[in-house]
Design a protein around this motif. Structure first.
Motif, PDB file in Angstrom:
ATOM      1  N   ALA A  80      53.132  43.781  32.454  1.00 18.35           N
ATOM      2  CA  ALA A  80      52.121  43.102  32.828  1.00 18.35           C
ATOM      3  C   ALA A  80      50.861  43.504  33.378  1.00 18.35           C
ATOM      4  O   ALA A  80      50.737  44.176  34.306  1.00 18.35           O
ATOM      5  N   GLU A  81      49.340  42.595  32.941  1.00 20.12           N
ATOM      6  CA  GLU A  81      48.126  42.711  33.249  1.00 20.12           C
ATOM      7  C   GLU A  81      47.677  41.837  33.869  1.00 20.12           C
ATOM      8  O   GLU A  81      48.104  40.532  33.254  1.00 20.12           O
TER       9      GLU A  81
ATOM     10  N   LEU B  83      47.009  36.948  33.248  1.00 18.60           N
ATOM     11  CA  LEU B  83      48.246  37.311  33.448  1.00 18.60           C
ATOM     12  C   LEU B  83      48.663  37.866  31.830  1.00 18.60           C
ATOM     13  O   LEU B  83      48.978  36.849  30.795  1.00 18.60           O
ATOM     14  N   LEU B  84      49.285  39.158  31.338  1.00 16.26           N
ATOM     15  CA  LEU B  84      49.014  39.445  29.457  1.00 16.26           C
ATOM     16  C   LEU B  84      50.503  39.964  29.631  1.00 16.26           C
ATOM     17  O   LEU B  84      50.192  41.088  30.347  1.00 16.26           O
TER      18      LEU B  84
ATOM     19  N   LEU C  56      39.267  41.812  39.538  1.00 13.24           N
ATOM     20  CA  LEU C  56      40.283  42.919  39.926  1.00 13.24           C
ATOM     21  C   LEU C  56      40.581  43.090  38.431  1.00 13.24           C
ATOM     22  O   LEU C  56      41.406  41.812  37.606  1.00 13.24           O
ATOM     23  N   ASP C  57      41.539  44.751  38.065  1.00  7.36           N
ATOM     24  CA  ASP C  57      42.023  44.381  36.364  1.00  7.36           C
ATOM     25  C   ASP C  57      43.529  44.934  36.950  1.00  7.36           C
ATOM     26  O   ASP C  57      43.609  46.491  37.562  1.00  7.36           O
ATOM     27  N   VAL C  58      44.499  45.121  37.462  1.00  3.06           N
ATOM     28  CA  VAL C  58      45.727  45.465  37.617  1.00  3.06           C
ATOM     29  C   VAL C  58      46.872  45.787  35.703  1.00  3.06           C
ATOM     30  O   VAL C  58      47.506  44.154  35.731  1.00  3.06           O
TER      31      VAL C  58
END
Length: 628
Positions: free
Chosen positions: A534-535, A550-551, A517-519
């Protein structure tokens, strides 16, 4: 040569047309078991450890000890006990797993014997909780290979060769050349065929266990393994072959003993009937030991395919074994009547027709489609065999033409070789006395040797015999290759089974491995340096345990720290959540959490709260699908 080519093409034209019709109306079949499903599925990730691993095959299989191994990420054995196939012919196999297995990737290595007696093997992986690194390398298919496999194939080839010599030469003597039973050449040929079959069958029995289980040559001497083999269908077939060869030894003793020495025509005829019945029973029985344990015994129309396979093998023996017997007789300088050559030519032609017809049926049954003829290993080998058989038919026509011409020459050469020693004996007999008799004997032997040498030179200088020698050498070379290709074919997965296994595997349900998952969720707290993104990434992105990262980045893409960041998951449709996730600081603007559990699949709402100052804070959400 042009005439021979046309004859061969006419011989093959009708069966090939029938082949086209049959391929156009092919039905499903199976042979050589293929793995078509498993639980857990290949590559799947399960939430909790299963109690067992279950495999599903395209046909019934027989399992040996250690047939299914399950290895953990560290290489330790995870299964308990031996695999259970639920009884003979079952298409499923299962093995229990140890309780309390930890998370990670597990390797399943399996091996089995399909219903047509050929070993199959493979391996796959599944994961508990989440995929992990593993110290286990997927094993290559060990069964049926290596030194054991090579020696086993050589023994199978020797068994086919011995069968052709034994049955074909005996048939040639009984039907085409009864006087051959009194010759050393025929005795040696038949005895060689019998001895070759006996040695090959014993070797096959000894090698069967390591061949099927992936053992070593040393395992061939394990009597326990031999006993286990005798309980299987291939073992029963090999044991039956040995018993039939014991009866064949009695047949050979009578053929070259009582029957060969009989002078009374009536007694010889009566004994010939007994030999014909006994020889037929032994020959059919020997051919049946292949039909009952290999490709013909499984798949569609097995009740038809087995007798067709028996007829096919007998036709091979009558043609190739009989031709070898005829050539051996001519090569040794024996007196062979022209009628003998003509009689065998007619029988050989019938054998070739039978071979083509039964071969076409077998090809349809094992292939099922024209595509399988070129897209599978079995089909490609079959094309090679068909080409070689066409060449062999041409050479056989050529050899029979030479041998037909050679028949009269052989008779004349034999008459000269016999007449001259007799004349010499008469010439030396007139001296009288012991010394004269001894001298006459010496002269007779000398004349006989000279006559034999003259006959050899005459034979070697004969144009017909020279032509025969060349055609025979070519024919024997091609026949050796044909038998080798046939041996390979009997050990190769039929094209129909290969296509069926591929189709079943394609249609079998396969567990989906979730994509990570990449949101990306933009935010703006409204204060100084309050804008950013926020990634959120989650791997594997399913309902099992996940690793979450979380980046936080600024508008220019640089990671930067904020005083506080929070994340939670909510499944509104089932009123689950919010489920908070405890994050740990990793680096500048980077937080992570391990073992994030998503309990059920669905449309989950991800809520990210970012605080950039004491009073500037915002919460943003995004709906994503997690799980199937």
């Amino acid at each position: 040569m042009r005439v021979m080519t046309k004859s061969a093409l006419r011989l093959l034209a009708v069966p090939l047309a029938v082949l086209g019709l049959l391929f156009g109306t092919a039905a499903p079949a199976s042979a050589h078991a293929a793995l078509v499903g498993s639980d857990p599925a290949q590559g799947s990730v399960v939430k909790t450890a299963p109690a067992q691993v279950r495999l599903t095959f395209s046909e019934g299989v027989l399992l040996s000890r250690d047939a299914i191994r399950v290895l953990g990420p560290d290489g330790a054995r995870a299964e308990t006990g031996d695999a259970n196939d639920g009884g003979r012919g079952n298409t499923t196999a299962a093995v229990a797993l140890r309780p309390g297995l930890g998370n990670g990737t597990y390797t399943v290595a399996w091996k089995a014997v399909s219903a047509d007696s050929h070993p199959v093997a493979g391996a796959f992986t599944f994961s508990i909780g989440a995929p992990s690194k593993t110290s286990v390398a997927l094993p290559a298919q060990e069964v049926g290979g290596g030194a054991v496999g090579a020696l086993y194939d050589i023994a199978r080839y020797a068994a086919y060769l011995g069968f052709a010599l034994l049955v074909g030469a005996a048939f040639f003597i009984g039907v085409c050349w009864p006087d051959g039973a009194r010759t050393r050449a025929m005795r040696r040929l038949v005895a060689t065929g019998w001895a070759t079959m006996v040695a090959a069958t014993i070797l096959l029995l000894m090698l069967r266990a390591p061949y099927a289980n992936g053992g070593t040559l040393g395992d061939a001497f394990d009597l326990g393994g031999v006993r286990d083999v005798l309980d299987t269908r291939p073992g029963a077939a090999l044991l039956s072959r040995l018993l039939l060869l014991a009866a064949g030894a009695v047949f050979i003793a009578v053929l070259f003993g009582s029957w060969a020495k009989r002078e009374d025509p009536v007694e010889r005829q009566d004994l010939a009937w007994g030999l014909a019945i006994g020889g037929t029973v032994v020959s059919v029985g020997l051919a049946a030991t292949w039909a009952m344990a290999e490709h013909a015994s499984v798949g569609i129309q097995a009740s038809v395919a087995m007798p067709v396979d028996i007829v096919h093998l007998l036709a091979v023996a009558v043609w190739l074994g009989g031709l070898t017997a005829l050539l051996a007789a001519l090569w040794s300088g024996q007196r062979v009547e022209r009628a003998t050559v003509q009689r065998f030519s007619k029988i050989a032609f019938g054998a070739v027709v039978t071979l083509v017809v039964t071969g076409v049926y077998q090809s349809w049954r094992q292939l099922g489609s024209w595509d399988a003829l070129v897209s599978t290993g079995y089909g490609q080998l079959l094309l090679v065999k068909v080409g070689l058989v066409i060449v062999l038919v041409e050479l056989a026509w050529l050899s029979r033409r030479w041998t037909a011409r050679l028949g009269e020459a052989a008779v004349r050469g034999r008459a000269v070789a016999v007449a001259q020693p007799v004349a010499a004996g008469r010439k030396g007999a007139g001296g009288g006395g012991g010394d004269a008799s001894e001298r006459a004997g010496q002269l007779a032997r000398q004349e006989a040797a000279l006559a034999k040498e003259r006959a050899r030179k005459e034979r070697d200088g004969d144009a017909e015999r020279t032509g025969l020698r060349k055609s025979v050498l070519a024919e024997v070379a091609v026949a050796v290759v044909v038998l080798a290709v046939t041996t390979l074919l009997t050990g190769t997965q039929p094209g129909r089974a290969a296509e069926e296994g591929a189709a079943q595997q394609a249609s079998a349900p396969v567990a989906e491995v979730p994509e990570p998952l990449d949101v990306r969720i933009p935010f703006d707290t409204g204060g100084t340096d309050g804008k950013g993104e926020a990634e959120v990434t989650m791997d594997p992105g399913g309902i099992a345990e996940n690793e979450l990262h979380l980046l936080v980045t600024s508008p220019d893409g640089r990671a930067f720290d904020v005083p506080e960041v929070q994340i939670s998951f909510t499944l509104k449709s089932k009123k689950i959540g919010p489920i908070p996730v405890t994050l740990g600081k990793v680096d500048t603007g980077h937080w992570s959490a391990a073992n994030v559990q998503i309990p059920v699949p669905g449309e989950w709402t991800i809520a990210v709260t970012v605080r950039t100052s004491d009073i500037d804070q915002v919460t943003r959400t995004k709906v994503v699908k997690i799980g199937s």
